[in-house]
Design an enzyme around this catalytic site. Sequence first.
Site, PDB file in Angstrom:
ATOM      1  N   SER A   1       0.852  -1.184   0.000  1.00 41.84           N
ATOM      2  CA  SER A   1       0.000   0.000   0.000  1.00 41.84           C
ATOM      3  C   SER A   1       0.887   1.232   0.000  1.00 41.84           C
ATOM      4  CB  SER A   1      -0.894   0.016   1.244  1.00 41.84           C
ATOM      5  OG  SER A   1      -1.558   1.257   1.382  1.00 41.84           O
TER       6      SER A   1
ATOM      7  N   TYR B   1      -1.941  -0.852  10.549  1.00 46.87           N
ATOM      8  CA  TYR B   1      -2.009  -1.112   9.106  1.00 46.87           C
ATOM      9  C   TYR B   1      -0.766  -0.586   8.403  1.00 46.87           C
ATOM     10  CZ  TYR B   1      -3.549  -1.006   4.252  1.00 46.87           C
ATOM     11  OH  TYR B   1      -3.626  -1.184   2.888  1.00 46.87           O
TER      12      TYR B   1
END
Length: 263
Positions: free
Chosen positions: A141, A154
């Site tokens: 990501s 995350y």
Amino acid sequence: MLSGKAALVTGSSQGIGLGVARAFAASGAKVVLTSEKPLPHCPEVQRILSDYEHTRYIQADLLQEGEPERLLAEAWQAFAGLDVLVNNVGTYKEPPLEQLTRRDFDFIFGLNVWSAIALSREFVRRLKAEKRPGRILFSSSLNASRSEPQHTLYDASKGAINALCRQLAVELAPFGITTAAVAPGLVETPLTDFGLKSTPSERHAVMEQIPLRRIASVEDVAWWYVFLASDKAAYATGTIVVVDGGLDAQQMAFRPISPYEKG
């Protein structure tokens, strides 16, 4: 581009994983799809299984002990071997920093990082035993390098995925096993909507910060996996491809432009 290859794509009942599995199948690959959901709860997966002959679905909860090992073994057996492993499964839902617990850590890192390590380990063991090359892809990501509030675990987990992609590239190169990761920005998926579809003003505010002025579709991202899994990308290893509409290239989205700069 993937004719003759067999792949396992984790987290493939929806979102990016589903798109990658569909793109792989459309590109000629044999594909094993998987998630923790029973197949009757996955209508889009059923559609892929119907549309493409060489596809299978294996239900597996990768947070459970022994499940990564079972999944890889069954996927390997389904097509008498695998050429590509796509470590895509993951989530971002977590409480704010002050409320984080060890349980939250174990959940996020267990799903986002440990499942990738466990599956990669089993994949590599089999590749080495049969002296065959292979490709390991990761869903990273932009958050691995560009953070946002309330994404403590995350963001840290995706940073770990980038490091894992690089480390395995170095360790496994002598065996003909290569790695790559795709690092998307914001993508339209069931996981990342967080109300943007129902609040047009907030959606517009988000899009105004993206140089291309739109949120990515799954298709914008999925075909990068096809290329990276293909022989055309065979010389790239440890590579992390950012697909973000220009977010990473931009310093400040709303910085005022001075008359001098305007010329």
